[in-house]
Design a protein around this motif. Structure first.
Motif, PDB file in Angstrom:
ATOM      1  N   ILE A 152      62.629  -8.802  71.738  1.00 51.68           N
ATOM      2  CA  ILE A 152      63.293  -7.645  70.972  1.00 51.68           C
ATOM      3  C   ILE A 152      64.759  -8.094  71.165  1.00 51.68           C
ATOM      4  O   ILE A 152      65.367  -8.097  72.307  1.00 51.68           O
ATOM      5  N   LYS A 153      65.629  -8.332  70.072  1.00 47.78           N
ATOM      6  CA  LYS A 153      66.979  -8.369  70.274  1.00 47.78           C
ATOM      7  C   LYS A 153      67.798  -6.986  70.364  1.00 47.78           C
ATOM      8  O   LYS A 153      67.177  -6.014  69.754  1.00 47.78           O
ATOM      9  N   ALA A 154      69.099  -7.116  70.916  1.00 46.46           N
ATOM     10  CA  ALA A 154      69.936  -6.019  70.731  1.00 46.46           C
ATOM     11  C   ALA A 154      70.408  -5.746  69.390  1.00 46.46           C
ATOM     12  O   ALA A 154      70.843  -6.683  68.684  1.00 46.46           O
ATOM     13  N   ILE A 155      70.603  -4.388  69.197  1.00 45.92           N
ATOM     14  CA  ILE A 155      70.981  -4.322  67.603  1.00 45.92           C
ATOM     15  C   ILE A 155      72.238  -2.995  67.979  1.00 45.92           C
ATOM     16  O   ILE A 155      72.258  -2.409  68.720  1.00 45.92           O
ATOM     17  N   ASP A 156      73.091  -3.029  66.752  1.00 43.24           N
ATOM     18  CA  ASP A 156      74.024  -1.931  66.801  1.00 43.24           C
ATOM     19  C   ASP A 156      73.620  -0.557  66.135  1.00 43.24           C
ATOM     20  O   ASP A 156      73.518  -0.897  64.729  1.00 43.24           O
ATOM     21  N   ALA A 157      73.306   0.468  66.921  1.00 40.14           N
ATOM     22  CA  ALA A 157      72.945   1.565  66.178  1.00 40.14           C
ATOM     23  C   ALA A 157      73.688   2.429  65.312  1.00 40.14           C
ATOM     24  O   ALA A 157      73.298   2.858  64.124  1.00 40.14           O
ATOM     25  N   ILE A 158      75.039   1.962  65.684  1.00 36.82           N
ATOM     26  CA  ILE A 158      76.220   2.440  64.705  1.00 36.82           C
ATOM     27  C   ILE A 158      76.217   2.005  63.333  1.00 36.82           C
ATOM     28  O   ILE A 158      76.234   2.642  62.409  1.00 36.82           O
ATOM     29  N   VAL A 159      75.846   0.558  63.189  1.00 35.23           N
ATOM     30  CA  VAL A 159      75.769  -0.047  61.890  1.00 35.23           C
ATOM     31  C   VAL A 159      74.861   0.649  61.192  1.00 35.23           C
ATOM     32  O   VAL A 159      74.919   0.987  59.813  1.00 35.23           O
ATOM     33  N   ILE A 160      73.366   0.869  61.991  1.00 34.33           N
ATOM     34  CA  ILE A 160      72.276   1.482  61.040  1.00 34.33           C
ATOM     35  C   ILE A 160      72.632   2.854  60.697  1.00 34.33           C
ATOM     36  O   ILE A 160      72.339   3.380  59.317  1.00 34.33           O
ATOM     37  N   ILE A 161      73.310   3.533  61.377  1.00 41.41           N
ATOM     38  CA  ILE A 161      73.655   5.023  61.089  1.00 41.41           C
ATOM     39  C   ILE A 161      74.398   4.981  59.968  1.00 41.41           C
ATOM     40  O   ILE A 161      74.350   5.836  58.788  1.00 41.41           O
ATOM     41  N   ASN A 162      75.619   4.084  59.806  1.00 42.38           N
ATOM     42  CA  ASN A 162      76.511   4.423  58.827  1.00 42.38           C
ATOM     43  C   ASN A 162      75.678   3.638  57.448  1.00 42.38           C
ATOM     44  O   ASN A 162      76.342   4.366  56.317  1.00 42.38           O
ATOM     45  N   LYS A 163      74.977   2.798  57.468  1.00 40.35           N
ATOM     46  CA  LYS A 163      74.319   2.399  56.398  1.00 40.35           C
ATOM     47  C   LYS A 163      73.386   3.552  55.662  1.00 40.35           C
ATOM     48  O   LYS A 163      73.537   3.556  54.365  1.00 40.35           O
ATOM     49  N   ILE A 164      72.809   4.225  56.488  1.00 43.23           N
ATOM     50  CA  ILE A 164      71.865   5.146  56.091  1.00 43.23           C
ATOM     51  C   ILE A 164      72.682   6.339  55.409  1.00 43.23           C
ATOM     52  O   ILE A 164      72.415   6.919  54.463  1.00 43.23           O
ATOM     53  N   LYS A 165      73.827   6.681  56.218  1.00 47.34           N
ATOM     54  CA  LYS A 165      74.741   7.651  55.774  1.00 47.34           C
ATOM     55  C   LYS A 165      75.248   7.584  54.385  1.00 47.34           C
ATOM     56  O   LYS A 165      75.249   8.369  53.317  1.00 47.34           O
ATOM     57  N   ALA A 166      75.658   6.180  54.168  1.00 48.32           N
ATOM     58  CA  ALA A 166      76.151   5.649  52.918  1.00 48.32           C
ATOM     59  C   ALA A 166      75.161   5.921  51.850  1.00 48.32           C
ATOM     60  O   ALA A 166      75.375   6.272  50.711  1.00 48.32           O
ATOM     61  N   SER A 167      74.026   5.458  52.148  1.00 46.09           N
ATOM     62  CA  SER A 167      72.661   5.473  51.122  1.00 46.09           C
ATOM     63  C   SER A 167      72.560   6.918  50.831  1.00 46.09           C
ATOM     64  O   SER A 167      72.517   7.375  49.592  1.00 46.09           O
ATOM     65  N   LEU A 168      72.486   7.812  51.764  1.00 48.54           N
ATOM     66  CA  LEU A 168      71.975   9.378  51.698  1.00 48.54           C
ATOM     67  C   LEU A 168      73.097   9.838  50.782  1.00 48.54           C
ATOM     68  O   LEU A 168      72.953  10.925  50.072  1.00 48.54           O
ATOM     69  N   ASN A 169      74.437   9.694  50.895  1.00 48.42           N
ATOM     70  CA  ASN A 169      75.483  10.273  50.128  1.00 48.42           C
ATOM     71  C   ASN A 169      75.301  10.071  48.544  1.00 48.42           C
ATOM     72  O   ASN A 169      75.736  11.016  48.041  1.00 48.42           O
ATOM     73  N   LYS A 170      74.731   8.793  48.329  1.00 53.30           N
ATOM     74  CA  LYS A 170      74.408   8.713  46.949  1.00 53.30           C
ATOM     75  C   LYS A 170      73.181   9.437  46.360  1.00 53.30           C
ATOM     76  O   LYS A 170      72.945   9.937  45.208  1.00 53.30           O
ATOM     77  N   VAL A 171      72.116   9.560  47.317  1.00 50.57           N
ATOM     78  CA  VAL A 171      71.001  10.303  47.095  1.00 50.57           C
ATOM     79  C   VAL A 171      71.188  11.635  46.774  1.00 50.57           C
ATOM     80  O   VAL A 171      70.740  12.409  45.757  1.00 50.57           O
ATOM     81  N   TYR A 172      72.112  12.231  47.713  1.00 49.07           N
ATOM     82  CA  TYR A 172      72.216  13.563  47.502  1.00 49.07           C
ATOM     83  C   TYR A 172      73.711  13.972  47.316  1.00 49.07           C
ATOM     84  O   TYR A 172      74.461  14.811  47.639  1.00 49.07           O
ATOM     85  N   ILE A 173      74.223  13.382  45.990  1.00 45.82           N
ATOM     86  CA  ILE A 173      75.566  13.619  45.738  1.00 45.82           C
ATOM     87  C   ILE A 173      75.874  14.795  45.125  1.00 45.82           C
ATOM     88  O   ILE A 173      76.996  15.200  45.359  1.00 45.82           O
ATOM     89  N   ASP A 174      74.657  15.482  44.591  1.00 43.79           N
ATOM     90  CA  ASP A 174      74.849  16.909  44.157  1.00 43.79           C
ATOM     91  C   ASP A 174      75.384  17.678  45.014  1.00 43.79           C
ATOM     92  O   ASP A 174      75.903  18.809  44.835  1.00 43.79           O
ATOM     93  N   LYS A 175      74.893  17.515  46.437  1.00 45.29           N
ATOM     94  CA  LYS A 175      74.981  18.647  47.488  1.00 45.29           C
ATOM     95  C   LYS A 175      76.449  18.482  47.995  1.00 45.29           C
ATOM     96  O   LYS A 175      77.131  19.119  48.677  1.00 45.29           O
ATOM     97  N   ALA A 176      76.976  17.151  48.038  1.00 48.40           N
ATOM     98  CA  ALA A 176      78.425  17.037  48.530  1.00 48.40           C
ATOM     99  C   ALA A 176      78.420  17.230  49.935  1.00 48.40           C
ATOM    100  O   ALA A 176      78.976  18.001  50.614  1.00 48.40           O
ATOM    101  N   ILE A 177      77.418  16.628  50.582  1.00 46.97           N
ATOM    102  CA  ILE A 177      77.134  16.836  52.131  1.00 46.97           C
ATOM    103  C   ILE A 177      78.427  16.592  52.973  1.00 46.97           C
ATOM    104  O   ILE A 177      78.846  15.380  52.830  1.00 46.97           O
ATOM    105  N   ASN A 178      78.618  17.044  53.840  1.00 45.82           N
ATOM    106  CA  ASN A 178      79.898  16.871  54.647  1.00 45.82           C
ATOM    107  C   ASN A 178      79.335  16.352  56.220  1.00 45.82           C
ATOM    108  O   ASN A 178      78.420  16.734  57.017  1.00 45.82           O
ATOM    109  N   PHE A 179      79.345  15.001  56.247  1.00 51.07           N
ATOM    110  CA  PHE A 179      78.825  14.283  57.357  1.00 51.07           C
ATOM    111  C   PHE A 179      79.683  14.468  58.834  1.00 51.07           C
ATOM    112  O   PHE A 179      80.970  13.936  58.431  1.00 51.07           O
ATOM    113  N   GLU A 180      79.431  14.864  59.882  1.00 50.62           N
ATOM    114  CA  GLU A 180      80.214  14.634  60.928  1.00 50.62           C
ATOM    115  C   GLU A 180      79.661  13.671  61.832  1.00 50.62           C
ATOM    116  O   GLU A 180      78.492  14.122  62.525  1.00 50.62           O
TER     117      GLU A 180
END
Length: 446
Positions: free
Chosen positions: A297-325
């Motif tokens: 198993i190779k080392a991965i950067d969890a921050i990259v994965i979190i940012n990608k998922i956050k960017a995708s979910l912003n588009k899915v739930y665009i109507d909610k205008a979610i504030n990500f902290e």
């Protein structure tokens, strides 16, 4: 059908063996009885010879004189079946009245005091006895006393024995075949029990072979149970992986659906999600085909994965205008499969976005200690939604169970997260968010 039956084959084989055995027994008994009857007849003919000797007299001239009547009345009745002859130097000296009209039976070469017992060609048992007789004047004469009896007596007894013996042997054979059939039915009952249990398993009435089986069949039952359990585990794994695959594709499909209306402005996003779906398919297929092998198993950067998922979910739930902290470091290296991390973070963030009102908080803490164990990473995802009642924490970790049945979903997202964290040696905890007031999920990873 009968030819393929094990009981039928055994019954036929044992029936043939019994038939051969009884036939041999009948032949041996009949032969033994015949020899015994012939021995008894020989002894009886010997007695008749002695009776003729006692009745005969030798006069002074050396001539043999026989009385007109004998002790055995059958000697005087023609056709009685008992015949007597006395010969001297192969010349007939006397014959019994019962032997009138019969040919003289020629005796074999004998010496004085010897006898010969035989069955002649006319079907009569004959006893020849050679006697050397001397009268009072010293004259010696050699006579051969011959006594014959029809074979009807012996053959009649043998025939009667044959009828009785065959009748009883048939009765005994049928009884033994019936007993053998009952023994076979009783002996093969465990096999029929296993067949019935297998049919019950096939119909879903049973899960395993749980009957009481003989020692010889316990190994077979154990192997069959192991096989059934193994195949059932494989089937369950395939079903779970297919369900995981469907659930994993849900978010990328939702993003693509949102990008359809303005495709030209979202080409990069569409291409990214298509690549992500391809990775998900490959990842889930590898899980479904896994047979216990492990790879580095190779080392991965969890921050990259979190940012990608956050960017995708912003588009899915665009109507909610979610504030990500996001309270996360710039980099966070962790040894984990990239697909597993996408599954864990993606499901938890997707649930948080689905249930939140406006805010979602993601935080990462390094080198945490929990339950006397050291963990390299603590990932916390919180929302300001209604949360989950404490009593339902364990329920929603089961496949197909959702916190709210009115909300669309497959009910397997949290199960996938829980199983993956367990396989990675981590720990998943749920509770109330102190800062946002909604649900808080804490993921400890080693």
């Amino acid at each position: 059908m009968w030819a393929n039956s094990l009981s039928f084959r055994l019954l036929i084989a044992e029936g043939l063996v019994l038939a051969a055995f009884f036939a041999l027994v009948a032949v041996v008994l009949e032969q033994g009885f015949r020899e015994s009857a012939e021995q008894a007849l020989q002894e009886r003919l010997q007695v008749q010879v002695y009776s003729l000797l006692s009745a005969a007299k030798l006069n002074n001239a050396g001539e043999l004189i026989m009385p007109a009547s004998l002790h055995e009345p059958r000697f005087t009745n023609p056709g009685s079946g008992l015949y007597g002859f006395i010969q001297q130097a192969k010349k007939l000296v006397w014959r019994s009245p019962s032997a009138i009209g019969l040919e003289v039976i020629d005796p074999p070469e004998l010496s004085a005091g010897n006898s010969a017992f035989m069955l002649d060609k006319r079907g009569r048992y004959v006893l020849h006895y050679d006697v050397l007789w001397q009268n009072v004047t010293g004259i010696e004469r050699e006579y051969i006393f011959t006594v014959a009896e029809d074979a009807r007596f012996v053959s009649g007894q043998v025939k009667q024995l044959q009828q009785t013996l065959r009748f009883w042997l048939l009765i005994i054979g049928l009884v033994l075949v019936f007993i053998q059939f009952a023994v076979l039915r009783w002996s093969l009952k465990p096999l029929r029990s296993i067949v019935r249990d297998l049919e019950a398993i096939e119909q879903g009435k049973k899960t395993l072979l749980d009957g009481y089986y003989p020692t010889e069949l316990q190994g077979l039952a154990g192997n069959l149970n192991a096989f059934i359990t193994h195949e059932r585990a494989h089937l369950e794994r395939y079903r779970n992986n297919l369900a995981d695959l469907a659930h994993s594709l849900k978010t990328p499909l939702a993003i693509l659906r949102g990008c359809v209306e303005s495709f030209n402005d979202n080409k990069e996003t569409v291409q990214e999600q298509i690549s992500r779906m391809n990775q998900i398919v490959e990842y889930q297929l590898q899980k479904a085909a896994a047979k216990g092998g492990h790879k580095a198993i190779k080392a991965i950067d969890a921050i990259v994965i979190i940012n990608k998922i956050k960017a995708s979910l912003n588009k899915v739930y665009i109507d909610k205008a979610i504030n990500f902290e996001l309270l996360i470091p710039d980099r966070c290296q962790i040894y984990c499969e990239e697909g597993d991390m996408y599954e864990i973070v993606g499901n938890l963030l997707d649930n948080a976005c689905k249930w939140c009102n406006h805010s979602v908080k993601v935080s990462i803490s390094l080198n945490q200690r929990k339950s006397r164990r050291n963990f390299s990473l603590l990932l916390q995802i919180e929302d300001d939604g209604p949360g989950i009642p404490v009593g339902k924490f364990n329920e929603i970790l089961k496949r197909g169970i959702r916190a709210d049945e009115n909300i669309h979903g497959h009910g397997i997202g949290m199960t996938v997260v829980y199983e993956l964290i367990g396989l990675l040696g981590g720990k998943l905890e749920g509770g109330k968010s102190e800062s946002l007031g909604g649900m808080r999920w804490s993921v400890y990873l080693p």
